[in-house]
Design an enzyme around this catalytic site. Structure first.
Site, PDB file in Angstrom:
ATOM      1  N   ASP A 119      36.009  39.521  51.376  1.00 64.32           N
ATOM      2  CA  ASP A 119      37.013  38.520  51.010  1.00 64.32           C
ATOM      3  C   ASP A 119      37.978  39.029  49.941  1.00 64.32           C
ATOM      4  O   ASP A 119      38.615  38.237  49.249  1.00 64.32           O
ATOM      5  CB  ASP A 119      36.333  37.228  50.545  1.00 64.32           C
ATOM      6  CG  ASP A 119      35.427  37.438  49.337  1.00 64.32           C
ATOM      7  OD1 ASP A 119      35.195  38.611  48.957  1.00 64.32           O
ATOM      8  OD2 ASP A 119      34.955  36.432  48.760  1.00 64.32           O
ATOM      9  N   GLU A 120      38.094  40.353  49.815  1.00 65.17           N
ATOM     10  CA  GLU A 120      39.060  40.959  48.885  1.00 65.17           C
ATOM     11  C   GLU A 120      39.865  42.009  49.658  1.00 65.17           C
ATOM     12  O   GLU A 120      39.627  43.210  49.530  1.00 65.17           O
ATOM     13  CB  GLU A 120      38.322  41.568  47.692  1.00 65.17           C
ATOM     14  CG  GLU A 120      37.543  40.540  46.878  1.00 65.17           C
ATOM     15  CD  GLU A 120      36.635  41.176  45.827  1.00 65.17           C
ATOM     16  OE1 GLU A 120      36.788  42.385  45.558  1.00 65.17           O
ATOM     17  OE2 GLU A 120      35.769  40.462  45.290  1.00 65.17           O
TER      18      GLU A 120
ATOM     19  N   ARG B  58      26.127  45.979  45.414  1.00 63.42           N
ATOM     20  CA  ARG B  58      24.807  45.818  44.787  1.00 63.42           C
ATOM     21  C   ARG B  58      23.753  46.601  45.571  1.00 63.42           C
ATOM     22  O   ARG B  58      22.571  46.443  45.343  1.00 63.42           O
ATOM     23  CB  ARG B  58      24.374  44.335  44.772  1.00 63.42           C
ATOM     24  CG  ARG B  58      25.321  43.391  44.076  1.00 63.42           C
ATOM     25  CD  ARG B  58      25.380  43.670  42.575  1.00 63.42           C
ATOM     26  NE  ARG B  58      26.176  42.638  41.928  1.00 63.42           N
ATOM     27  CZ  ARG B  58      27.498  42.605  41.918  1.00 63.42           C
ATOM     28  NH1 ARG B  58      28.173  43.557  42.533  1.00 63.42           N
ATOM     29  NH2 ARG B  58      28.157  41.636  41.303  1.00 63.42           N
TER      30      ARG B  58
ATOM     31  N   GLU C  76      40.454  46.036  39.571  1.00 61.07           N
ATOM     32  CA  GLU C  76      40.770  44.667  39.981  1.00 61.07           C
ATOM     33  C   GLU C  76      42.290  44.557  40.004  1.00 61.07           C
ATOM     34  O   GLU C  76      42.937  44.603  38.959  1.00 61.07           O
ATOM     35  CB  GLU C  76      40.170  43.662  39.002  1.00 61.07           C
ATOM     36  CG  GLU C  76      38.665  43.773  38.820  1.00 61.07           C
ATOM     37  CD  GLU C  76      37.879  43.216  39.999  1.00 61.07           C
ATOM     38  OE1 GLU C  76      38.503  42.570  40.865  1.00 61.07           O
ATOM     39  OE2 GLU C  76      36.662  43.417  40.039  1.00 61.07           O
TER      40      GLU C  76
END
Length: 493
Positions: free
Chosen positions: A128-129, A188, A309
């Site tokens: 979703d990025e 992760r 980011e």
């Protein structure tokens, strides 16, 4: 409207909880603990598996205007056809659903091994990025269009092997969610240095395995992954030993701060952040995560990786993409170019035969080792400029050498290492510290007797002189080669 006290208290409590966790939905999103790798109600996001709540769902189709996975594959292949003289298209593996993970390599000699640093960009780690996958295609095409026209584009293409993976998580993109097809957060899923997360190789996701294989095949000097949900350049460490939120510096903290600042200060407004001083942050100081790709790259891949980011909104309207590209373009270019504009670079050779030695480079006071390449024995060591460094070259079986540099600009240091242990009776080799080849000289020493001492001494002097000439020629060729390739300062040790 009148609210009862219990109801008002409940609303206030919910607001506070939401405010506390909102920053965590950027860099790796939900916070990760040191305990379990599976999601549960007590620890949201504390490991590989995500909750079943789809945080990226919206009432409108947020993907409108973005490339589909099919569109992306076509764009990558079209780039390869259009820019075939400076590019190579290859796949590092497949996603859970079998979507190829396409990579664009950009270089003046794509696919060839050279004594040059390699850099990689990775986009769409979280499904979703998706801004990163769009920007990376724009970056590739800009470099192609501006080669031999723009000095920065030319510098990168002719001095760096740039590898671009637009989408690490195509399945998550098509599902409009953070995790992959197995609902695993790929940021992760890597082995962790502090806690035994993800040590089960069989449980590792195919996308993660592909990245790990990739780093075994190619020695990347530096890297950056592109994320969304904040505006900041994040650097290691991402986690802490005790699991608490605090500044946890890695051995190359100053160098990483410099690299992050290169990106932030080149950005339209990242360095003006009121939340992050200078637009950069230590990952663990922002919030700790475990099993992240960034720390794994630095520890196991010898690769200096940043987590970038690049947009406050994870999935901005597609009409904003051209503006976001303009805001990030110089940051991306300057970060890659910094590999050849700063740091210390060079090669390691044996002084006896002049052959490349795949040794190691360390900096006194910094607990980190950079490996030289296997073929050319080239090394590329990022360092923050403006400081004095003691550079040490080592290789098993050879004497280490150290030199001091003041790093004001990019510096080239080539090392000639002397053999540490010499064969017994090899008088000629020990005297000239050069194996001038060598077997014949050994036989000569054994043949010449005491009565021919004068002849022996003359021969030794001649061999010493020849070794001196060979060594001077090697040094001259190295310096000349460095001069032709353009570094501003070159040293042979």
């Amino acid at each position: 409207m009148n609210l009862s006290l219990p109801y008002a208290t409940s609303i206030l409590f919910s607001f506070l909880i939401f405010s506390i966790f909102i920053p965590a939905f950027a860099r790796g999103g939900q916070r990760s603990p040191k305990f379990s790798g599976v999601m549960n109600d007590s620890y949201v996001g504390y490991g590989r598996r995500l909750s079943e709540v789809n945080h990226s769902k919206a009432s409108v189709d947020v993907s409108r205007g973005y490339m589909t996975n099919s569109d992306l594959e076509k764009a990558v292949k079209e780039f390869g056809r259009r820019c075939s003289n400076i590019s190579r298209i290859y796949s590092i593996g497949k996603s859970v659903k079998g979507v190829p993970l396409w990579v664009m390599e950009i270089s003046d000699k794509p696919g060839e091994e050279e004594a040059e640093p390699a850099f990689k960009f990775i986009g769409n780690v979280h499904g979703d990025e998706p801004v990163g996958r769009e920007l990376l295609l724009l970056l590739a095409n800009w470099l192609c269009d501006n080669h031999m026209k723009d000095p920065l584009a030319t510098l990168i293409i002719e001095n760096v092997h740039l590898h671009i993976l637009p989408s690490m998580n195509p399945d998550g993109f098509s599902l409009r969610r953070r995790g992959n097809a197995n609902n695993i957060d790929l940021n992760r899923d890597f082995p962790d240095q502090f806690f035994p997360l993800n040590d089960d190789v069989d449980g590792r996701q195919p996308e993660t395995k592909a990245i790990m294989r990739w780093l075994k095949e190619i020695h990347f000097t530096a890297s950056a992954s592109l994320h969304g949900g904040a505006l900041v350049a994040n650097y290691p460490w991402d986690g802490t030993q005790d699991g608490r939120k605090n500044y946890y510096a890695c051995p190359d903290d100053e160098t990483f701060q410099f690299m992050a600042s290169v990106y932030s200060r080149s950005h339209h407004n990242m360095s003006l952040s009121k939340e992050f001083e200078g637009g950069i942050t230590n990952g663990a100081f922002w919030y700790p995560i475990y099993g992240g790709m960034q720390d794994w790259n630095y520890i196991h891949g010898g690769c200096f990786e940043l987590t970038l980011e690049i947009s406050d909104n994870k999935w901005p309207n597609a009409i904003e993409l051209p503006t976001i590209w303009e805001y990030n373009k110089m940051s991306m270019l300057n970060l890659v170019a910094s590999l050849v504009k700063t740091g210390v670079h060079g090669r390691i050779f044996s002084s006896d035969r002049g052959r490349p030695l795949p040794g190691h480079i360390t900096i006194k006071g910094i607990n980190y080792t950079v490996k030289a390449g296997r073929t050319f024995a080239d090394y590329h060591r990022p360092l923050a400029p403006g400081e004095k460094y003691e550079v040490v070259a080592t290789m098993p079986g050879y004497k280490s050498k150290t030199t001091s540099i003041k790093l004001e600009e990019v510096t080239t240091v080539d090392f000639l290492l002397d053999p540490e242990v010499l064969p017994r009776g090899n008088l000629l080799r020990s005297l000239c510290d050069c194996n001038c080849e060598r077997k014949g000289s050994l036989e000569l020493v054994e043949f010449v007797g005491v009565s021919h001492l004068e002849v022996s001494l003359i021969l030794i002097v001649i061999l010493l002189f020849l070794c001196f000439l060979l060594r001077r020629k090697l040094i001259y060729n190295l310096v000349r080669q460095r001069h032709l390739t353009g570094p501003k300062r070159s040293v042979v040790v």
